[in-house]
Enzyme design. Sequence first.
Site, PDB file in Angstrom:
ATOM      1  N   ARG A 178      38.002 -14.262  -6.849  1.00 27.26           N
ATOM      2  CA  ARG A 178      39.148 -14.950  -7.447  1.00 27.26           C
ATOM      3  C   ARG A 178      39.248 -16.407  -6.994  1.00 27.26           C
ATOM      4  O   ARG A 178      40.344 -16.920  -6.767  1.00 27.26           O
ATOM      5  CB  ARG A 178      40.444 -14.195  -7.141  1.00 27.26           C
ATOM      6  CG  ARG A 178      40.467 -12.766  -7.642  1.00 27.26           C
ATOM      7  CD  ARG A 178      40.300 -12.671  -9.161  1.00 27.26           C
ATOM      8  NE  ARG A 178      40.212 -11.298  -9.587  1.00 27.26           N
ATOM      9  CZ  ARG A 178      39.065 -10.624  -9.758  1.00 27.26           C
ATOM     10  NH1 ARG A 178      37.902 -11.246  -9.559  1.00 27.26           N
ATOM     11  NH2 ARG A 178      39.058  -9.380 -10.134  1.00 27.26           N
ATOM     12  N   SER A 227      47.593  -9.847 -12.236  1.00 31.16           N
ATOM     13  CA  SER A 227      47.784  -9.588 -10.810  1.00 31.16           C
ATOM     14  C   SER A 227      48.361 -10.822 -10.127  1.00 31.16           C
ATOM     15  O   SER A 227      47.852 -11.932 -10.286  1.00 31.16           O
ATOM     16  CB  SER A 227      46.454  -9.212 -10.153  1.00 31.16           C
ATOM     17  OG  SER A 227      45.966  -7.986 -10.663  1.00 31.16           O
ATOM     18  N   GLU A 298      47.373 -15.076  -6.386  1.00 33.93           N
ATOM     19  CA  GLU A 298      46.410 -15.535  -7.385  1.00 33.93           C
ATOM     20  C   GLU A 298      47.026 -16.603  -8.276  1.00 33.93           C
ATOM     21  O   GLU A 298      46.322 -17.437  -8.830  1.00 33.93           O
ATOM     22  CB  GLU A 298      45.949 -14.375  -8.285  1.00 33.93           C
ATOM     23  CG  GLU A 298      44.966 -13.429  -7.651  1.00 33.93           C
ATOM     24  CD  GLU A 298      44.352 -12.475  -8.672  1.00 33.93           C
ATOM     25  OE1 GLU A 298      44.272 -12.835  -9.861  1.00 33.93           O
ATOM     26  OE2 GLU A 298      43.956 -11.370  -8.274  1.00 33.93           O
TER      27      GLU A 298
END
Length: 309
Positions: A178, A227, A298
């Site tokens: 990520r 997320s 994130e």
Amino acid sequence: MNPFAHVGLANPILTEQPLALQTTWRIGGAARWLLRPASLDELGRLLTCWPAGIPRLVLGGGSNVLVADQGFAGAVLDLTHGVNRIYTVTESLKEDGSVLIHADAGAATRALAHFARRAGLRGAEFLAGIPGSIGGAVRMNAGAYGGEMREILKEVELLNARGERLVRTPEQLGMGYRCCTGLGDQIVISVRVCLQPDDPEQIRQRMRTFNRQRRLSQPLEWPNAGSVFKNPPAGGKAWELIAQAGLRGMQRGDAQISPKHCNFFVNLGQATAAQMHDLITMTQQQVAQHSGVLLQPEVQLVGWNREAP
């Protein structure tokens, strides 16, 4: 006064444009200017004559972004209206029949997945249910169901602040879980992905399976940003840590930790950015107290005084 009027863009320059309309959370104040370059040439011209002191934000599909209620006092570059082509580069790259596909940064991730399916090419199925654009998928190294962008990327084309085009590999960009540490302030303008031939019907079935799993496990009926937190590097799942801390269903106004999936924070209708920010910060604090793990977001904060809560 419009500082971009001299560039001569084909599309109108919008002022005080609500960014809630541009994000999957449907949250956020207005951008001072919203620019929609109609081509890579226009984008290059914009960068080479960017006015000093004006902040810049590249926005694709608007997922994984939390825009402050007061908005963004700068210019947003929306690449989805003109930098969004997808086409086949080579019919057969290697002996195994691999094919290169070109996708512009503003193309939707779902569009690339379905283009590959129709062409009988596997490898991009995981993108079918990921919201957003190709540029954002590179910046976040988007992934799901065992697939990641870096696994299918052959090369990435960038524009730097001087309007120069550069080509980099995933390794050169430092793509990890990520993250994409080597991008800096360079803008992703296109990618080439390497995919393998397969039966289109089998590809379709895999995509249907992934999408069925998403519908069963994720609160897709509410505006969300995917997320919110990365899984901890030491192992485990962010959603499990949130649930174990007793936060399932917790709310701040209309911002809610979804009872269906604890790493999805949803907008129940009238959530503000401040409420969502408070919920994210509270979750970090409560999980750290309960398990000793500090979850890392994130989501990117836009218009705030700091980059992460």
